[in-house]
Motif scaffolding. Structure first.
Motif, mmCIF file in Angstrom:
data_model
loop_
_atom_site.group_PDB
_atom_site.id
_atom_site.type_symbol
_atom_site.label_atom_id
_atom_site.label_comp_id
_atom_site.label_asym_id
_atom_site.label_seq_id
_atom_site.Cartn_x
_atom_site.Cartn_y
_atom_site.Cartn_z
ATOM 1 N N CYS A 178 0.825 -1.212 0.000
ATOM 2 C CA CYS A 178 0.000 0.000 0.000
ATOM 3 C C CYS A 178 0.858 1.261 0.000
ATOM 4 C CB CYS A 178 -0.930 0.000 1.217
ATOM 5 S SG CYS A 178 -0.064 0.174 2.797
ATOM 6 N N GLU A 179 0.190 2.382 -0.020
ATOM 7 C CA GLU A 179 0.838 3.687 -0.090
ATOM 8 C C GLU A 179 1.743 3.965 1.110
ATOM 9 O OE1 GLU A 179 -2.774 4.302 2.442
ATOM 10 O OE2 GLU A 179 -2.374 3.246 0.573
ATOM 11 N N THR A 180 2.741 4.830 0.882
ATOM 12 C CA THR A 180 3.598 5.310 1.968
ATOM 13 C C THR A 180 3.313 6.764 2.297
ATOM 14 O OG1 THR A 180 5.316 5.838 0.346
ATOM 15 C CG2 THR A 180 5.455 3.691 1.458
ATOM 16 N N SER A 181 2.712 7.500 1.360
ATOM 17 C CA SER A 181 2.319 8.893 1.620
ATOM 18 C C SER A 181 1.303 9.337 0.584
ATOM 19 C CB SER A 181 3.528 9.831 1.612
ATOM 20 O OG SER A 181 4.013 10.004 0.280
ATOM 21 N N PHE A 182 0.589 10.398 0.899
ATOM 22 C CA PHE A 182 -0.320 10.986 -0.080
ATOM 23 C C PHE A 182 -0.589 12.436 0.272
ATOM 24 C CE2 PHE A 182 -3.398 10.278 3.200
ATOM 25 C CZ PHE A 182 -4.509 11.072 2.931
ATOM 26 N N THR A 183 -0.902 13.198 -0.752
ATOM 27 C CA THR A 183 -1.330 14.591 -0.590
ATOM 28 C C THR A 183 -2.492 14.812 -1.537
ATOM 29 O OG1 THR A 183 0.904 15.319 -0.053
ATOM 30 C CG2 THR A 183 -0.664 17.016 -0.738
ATOM 31 N N THR A 184 -3.611 15.301 -1.001
ATOM 32 C CA THR A 184 -4.815 15.498 -1.802
ATOM 33 C C THR A 184 -5.408 16.869 -1.526
ATOM 34 O OG1 THR A 184 -5.325 13.127 -1.700
ATOM 35 C CG2 THR A 184 -7.122 14.598 -2.313
ATOM 36 N N SER A 185 -5.744 17.573 -2.587
ATOM 37 C CA SER A 185 -6.471 18.845 -2.435
ATOM 38 C C SER A 185 -7.893 18.654 -2.945
ATOM 39 C CB SER A 185 -5.775 19.972 -3.197
ATOM 40 O OG SER A 185 -5.820 19.736 -4.595
ATOM 41 N N LEU A 186 -8.835 19.228 -2.230
ATOM 42 C CA LEU A 186 -10.251 19.137 -2.581
ATOM 43 C C LEU A 186 -10.902 20.481 -2.283
ATOM 44 C CD1 LEU A 186 -9.408 16.661 -0.331
ATOM 45 C CD2 LEU A 186 -11.288 15.557 -1.521
ATOM 46 N N LYS A 187 -12.182 20.587 -2.637
ATOM 47 C CA LYS A 187 -12.920 21.800 -2.313
ATOM 48 C C LYS A 187 -14.300 21.454 -1.789
ATOM 49 C CE LYS A 187 -10.584 25.264 -5.096
ATOM 50 N NZ LYS A 187 -10.730 26.342 -6.125
ATOM 51 N N LEU A 188 -14.768 22.274 -0.855
ATOM 52 C CA LEU A 188 -16.105 22.160 -0.304
ATOM 53 C C LEU A 188 -17.021 23.169 -0.971
ATOM 54 C CD1 LEU A 188 -15.089 21.798 3.430
ATOM 55 C CD2 LEU A 188 -16.425 20.117 2.131
ATOM 56 N N PRO A 189 -18.340 23.021 -0.819
ATOM 57 C CA PRO A 189 -19.255 24.040 -1.348
ATOM 58 C C PRO A 189 -18.844 25.429 -0.874
ATOM 59 C CG PRO A 189 -20.491 22.142 -0.569
ATOM 60 C CD PRO A 189 -19.058 21.903 -0.181
ATOM 61 N N GLY A 190 -18.894 26.380 -1.781
ATOM 62 C CA GLY A 190 -18.443 27.719 -1.458
ATOM 63 C C GLY A 190 -16.970 27.922 -1.736
ATOM 64 N N GLY A 191 -16.313 26.863 -2.221
ATOM 65 C CA GLY A 191 -14.906 26.984 -2.592
ATOM 66 C C GLY A 191 -13.922 26.842 -1.452
ATOM 67 N N ILE A 192 -14.357 26.394 -0.283
ATOM 68 C CA ILE A 192 -13.446 26.223 0.845
ATOM 69 C C ILE A 192 -12.429 25.131 0.514
ATOM 70 C CG2 ILE A 192 -13.240 25.583 3.284
ATOM 71 C CD1 ILE A 192 -16.171 26.494 3.612
ATOM 72 N N PRO A 193 -11.122 25.454 0.578
ATOM 73 C CA PRO A 193 -10.113 24.440 0.248
ATOM 74 C C PRO A 193 -9.924 23.433 1.369
ATOM 75 C CG PRO A 193 -9.053 26.504 0.856
ATOM 76 C CD PRO A 193 -10.534 26.779 0.839
ATOM 77 N N VAL A 194 -9.637 22.195 0.975
ATOM 78 C CA VAL A 194 -9.383 21.109 1.922
ATOM 79 C C VAL A 194 -8.076 20.431 1.521
ATOM 80 C CG1 VAL A 194 -10.202 18.900 2.834
ATOM 81 C CG2 VAL A 194 -11.846 20.719 2.326
ATOM 82 N N LEU A 195 -7.224 20.188 2.499
ATOM 83 C CA LEU A 195 -5.966 19.481 2.277
ATOM 84 C C LEU A 195 -5.963 18.211 3.111
ATOM 85 C CD1 LEU A 195 -2.981 19.281 1.267
ATOM 86 C CD2 LEU A 195 -2.348 20.542 3.345
ATOM 87 N N LEU A 196 -5.754 17.068 2.455
ATOM 88 C CA LEU A 196 -5.566 15.804 3.141
ATOM 89 C C LEU A 196 -4.129 15.362 2.909
ATOM 90 C CD1 LEU A 196 -8.801 13.863 2.032
ATOM 91 C CD2 LEU A 196 -8.552 15.538 3.878
ATOM 92 N N ASN A 197 -3.441 15.005 3.974
ATOM 93 C CA ASN A 197 -2.018 14.734 3.874
ATOM 94 C C ASN A 197 -1.666 13.576 4.800
ATOM 95 O OD1 ASN A 197 0.674 15.259 3.094
ATOM 96 N ND2 ASN A 197 1.015 16.460 4.942
ATOM 97 N N GLY A 198 -0.927 12.580 4.323
ATOM 98 C CA GLY A 198 -0.578 11.451 5.168
ATOM 99 C C GLY A 198 0.773 10.867 4.827
#
Length: 317
Positions: A213-233
């Protein structure tokens, strides 16, 4: 007059299955009627504790018992779809481990089948019942943090799998990894609080061994209204495990650390650990309510499917 006990069958008796068993045993409304695991040796440890419970290595044998009303499914994700569909066809209520399935297609089929069958169906997302999440959600929804500017999740693991997770699938690229095993809890909390996560852009790093399986990840997403979300592991680092789920607002920030510690900051005060006096909801108690026709707090398969869609986009980006 005492109500008839709800008979429960558990399919999958690994570490989490045993934890669920202990939870159900705390409630006199439930009776553990049967245990099932394909590895017979896992079941031996429960025979003395539960002498009246039937023991099976095939879930079809368990499903033949018409007195069992509720099934907990705690097998590896690869088998959620096939076994769930058998359970749903039997008409029994179903509590399923996360993630819901091993693909978006499977997840959609499962939630639609469960809804069409009219059974009680729920996901095992324990954070949905915790005092930490209740306070976390209320503070955001009552605008205590002001206008939300960003949401960040950081998952940092000394090792993966963790010491208590040593099995033959949780390190596999096919169905394991911390994206599938840990991120769904937080994806659900984000979508339950803010709405649907959109615009997924992800980078996942894997080892040379194509089976791992993965050793790391970085993901950018957006919520309604354009609020940015960062997921990082990341896993495999010289640091004690640390999880941080943080919301940034223009009046303050709120950080849920390691599942249950809430830390609130403002421009005047930094890092105040909040006291949590809220009572904890109980998943078994809520299932009991639902089965007896009362209003209950449950995370449905449809919500599990919404999490699955985000999960697969992260993994496939």
């Amino acid at each position: 007059m005492l109500k008839e006990k709800i008979k429960v069958g558990l399919v999958g008796m690994g570490a989490v299955g045993e934890r669920i068993l202990r939870q159900f045993r705390q409630y006199e409304e439930f009776e553990i009627a049967a245990l099932c695991d394909r590895k017979a040796e896992r079941l031996d440890k429960f025979k003395a504790e539960l002498p009246d419970a039937a023991i099976h290595t095939n879930h079809f044998d368990l499903l033949k018992d018409e007195t069992i009303k509720l099934i907990y499914l705690g097998v590896p994700p690869k088998w959620h779809h096939s076994i769930s569909m058998d359970i749903i066809k039997s008409g029994k209520h179903l509590l399923c481990e996360k993630p819901l399935a091993n693909s978006i297609k499977e997840g959609k089929e499962m939630y639609e089948a469960a809804e069409n069958a009219g059974i009680i169906h729920a996901m095992n997302f324990p954070m949905a019942y915790s005092p930490a999440f209740k306070v976390f959600r209320e503070k955001i929804l009552n605008s205590e943090l002001g206008e939300i500017r960003k949401v960040e999740l950081h998952l940092q693991f000394t090792q993966w799998p963790r010491e208590w997770q040593q099995n033959d699938w949780i390190s596999s690229r096919e169905q394991g990894g911390f994206i599938r095993e840990v991120a769904p809890h937080f994806i659900h909390m984000i979508q339950d609080t803010f709405g649907e996560l959109l615009h997924v852009r992800s980078f996942v790093e894997y080892p040379d061994n194509e089976h791992l399986c993965e050793t790391s990840f970085t993901t950018s997403l957006k919520l309604p209204g354009g609020i940015p979300v960062l997921l990082n592991g990341i896993a495999g680092i010289g640091q004690k495990e640390h999880l941080s789920f943080k919301v940034f607002g223009d009046k303050g920030t709120l950080d849920m650390q390691n599942w249950s510690v809430l830390v609130q900051s403002t421009s005047e005060k930094s890092g105040e650990i909040l006291r949590l006096d809220e009572p904890e909801y109980s998943l078994p108690a809520e299932l009991c309510k639902a089965i007896r026709g009362e209003h209950a707090l449950l995370v449905s398969f449809k919500e599990g499917y919404q999490v699955q869609k985000v999960l697969e986009k992260i993994l496939l980006s």
